[in-house]
Design a protein around this motif. Structure first.
Motif, PDB file in Angstrom:
ATOM      1  N   UNK A   4       0.821  -1.234   0.176  1.00  0.00           N
ATOM      2  CA  UNK A   4       0.026   0.058  -0.058  1.00  0.00           C
ATOM      3  C   UNK A   4       0.866   1.213   0.117  1.00  0.00           C
ATOM      4  N   UNK A   5       1.843   1.257   0.966  1.00  0.00           N
ATOM      5  CA  UNK A   5       2.893   2.388   0.849  1.00  0.00           C
ATOM      6  C   UNK A   5       3.799   2.479  -0.288  1.00  0.00           C
ATOM      7  N   UNK A   6       4.050   1.477  -0.766  1.00  0.00           N
ATOM      8  CA  UNK A   6       4.877   1.587  -2.092  1.00  0.00           C
ATOM      9  C   UNK A   6       4.119   2.034  -3.321  1.00  0.00           C
ATOM     10  N   UNK A   7       2.795   1.850  -3.117  1.00  0.00           N
ATOM     11  CA  UNK A   7       2.049   2.304  -4.196  1.00  0.00           C
ATOM     12  C   UNK A   7       1.682   3.717  -3.939  1.00  0.00           C
ATOM     13  N   UNK A   8       1.526   4.220  -2.755  1.00  0.00           N
ATOM     14  CA  UNK A   8       1.551   5.802  -2.436  1.00  0.00           C
ATOM     15  C   UNK A   8       3.003   6.448  -2.829  1.00  0.00           C
ATOM     16  N   UNK A   9       3.771   5.845  -2.514  1.00  0.00           N
ATOM     17  CA  UNK A   9       5.304   6.638  -2.407  1.00  0.00           C
ATOM     18  C   UNK A   9       6.187   6.244  -3.441  1.00  0.00           C
ATOM     19  N   UNK A  10       5.894   5.049  -4.063  1.00  0.00           N
ATOM     20  CA  UNK A  10       6.738   4.384  -5.178  1.00  0.00           C
ATOM     21  C   UNK A  10       8.069   3.678  -4.753  1.00  0.00           C
ATOM     22  N   UNK A  11       8.190   2.717  -5.561  1.00  0.00           N
ATOM     23  CA  UNK A  11       9.266   1.610  -5.390  1.00  0.00           C
ATOM     24  C   UNK A  11      10.594   2.134  -4.952  1.00  0.00           C
ATOM     25  N   UNK A  12      11.029   3.307  -5.369  1.00  0.00           N
ATOM     26  CA  UNK A  12      12.327   3.734  -5.081  1.00  0.00           C
ATOM     27  C   UNK A  12      12.432   4.003  -3.639  1.00  0.00           C
ATOM     28  N   UNK A  13      11.363   4.273  -2.894  1.00  0.00           N
ATOM     29  CA  UNK A  13      11.370   4.579  -1.533  1.00  0.00           C
ATOM     30  C   UNK A  13      11.275   3.357  -0.568  1.00  0.00           C
ATOM     31  N   UNK A  14      11.365   2.093  -1.257  1.00  0.00           N
ATOM     32  CA  UNK A  14      10.944   0.863  -0.617  1.00  0.00           C
ATOM     33  C   UNK A  14      11.765   0.684   1.063  1.00  0.00           C
ATOM     34  N   UNK A  15      13.157   0.910   0.890  1.00  0.00           N
ATOM     35  CA  UNK A  15      13.915   0.789   2.240  1.00  0.00           C
ATOM     36  C   UNK A  15      13.296   1.924   3.217  1.00  0.00           C
ATOM     37  N   UNK A  16      13.048   3.005   2.662  1.00  0.00           N
ATOM     38  CA  UNK A  16      12.681   4.069   3.660  1.00  0.00           C
ATOM     39  C   UNK A  16      11.087   3.691   4.157  1.00  0.00           C
ATOM     40  N   UNK A  17      10.156   3.022   3.237  1.00  0.00           N
ATOM     41  CA  UNK A  17       8.888   2.413   3.637  1.00  0.00           C
ATOM     42  C   UNK A  17       8.993   1.453   4.693  1.00  0.00           C
ATOM     43  N   UNK A  18      10.003   0.479   4.650  1.00  0.00           N
ATOM     44  CA  UNK A  18      10.356  -0.604   5.426  1.00  0.00           C
ATOM     45  C   UNK A  18      10.869   0.178   6.885  1.00  0.00           C
ATOM     46  N   UNK A  19      11.831   1.193   6.901  1.00  0.00           N
ATOM     47  CA  UNK A  19      12.111   1.869   8.247  1.00  0.00           C
ATOM     48  C   UNK A  19      10.657   2.445   8.804  1.00  0.00           C
ATOM     49  N   UNK A  20       9.926   3.076   7.890  1.00  0.00           N
ATOM     50  CA  UNK A  20       8.659   3.850   8.569  1.00  0.00           C
ATOM     51  C   UNK A  20       8.036   2.841   9.107  1.00  0.00           C
ATOM     52  N   UNK A  21       7.714   1.501   8.498  1.00  0.00           N
ATOM     53  CA  UNK A  21       6.659   0.312   9.176  1.00  0.00           C
ATOM     54  C   UNK A  21       7.481  -0.163  10.423  1.00  0.00           C
TER      55      UNK A  21
END
Length: 145
Positions: A4-21
């Motif tokens: 869901x978050x990758x859909x919102x923010x984009x795949x280039x931010x995957x590592x940052x999204x994982x940190x946020x989770x």
């Protein structure tokens, strides 16, 4: 949730999204001990989204700061600052700052003990037979000047 978050923010931010989770999981374990929200999934998605936005802002701010540093006198490489002659020059500079005539003698002494010698507030207050709060105020005034 990563999807869901990758859909919102984009795949280039995957590592940052994982940190946020991960940050959001920690926050949830602490907050949910008191009370679990009515809709835990919605809370989690909203919190993770907000945390991702915070991290993206931090990354952007760090990038802006590093771009500014790459020009002018601030662009000296960090390693160059730790050469022996640079350390001596920096220490001498701090001694001159501590002896600046705008500072009261009490402020000069507290500043020198704290910044140059590395004493703690407790050690300075004990040496000068003064309250820690007084030393803290002296240092604050010295920094402002």
């Amino acid at each position: 949730m990563i999807a869901v978050l990758t859909n919102i923010f984009g795949l280039p931010h995957l590592e940052l999204i994982e940190d946020a989770l991960q940050d959001t999981f920690v926050k949830a374990t602490l907050q949910w001990r008191k009370k679990i929200p009515e809709n835990p999934e919605a809370w989690f998605i909203k919190s993770a989204k907000n945390r991702t936005i915070d991290l993206l802002r931090k990354v952007k701010a760090d990038q802006v700061r590093s771009d500014k540093i790459s020009h002018g006198a601030a662009s000296i490489h960090l390693n160059d600052l730790f050469l022996d002659h640079e350390i001596e020059d920096s220490q001498l500079r701090m001694i001159f700052v501590a002896c600046h005539p705008e500072l009261a003698p009490e402020e000069q002494l507290a500043f020198a003990l704290k910044i140059i010698s590395g004493f703690s507030l407790k050690e300075i207050s004990a040496a000068l037979l003064t309250k820690e709060e007084t030393i803290k105020k002296r240092l604050s005034r010295a920094r402002k000047r």
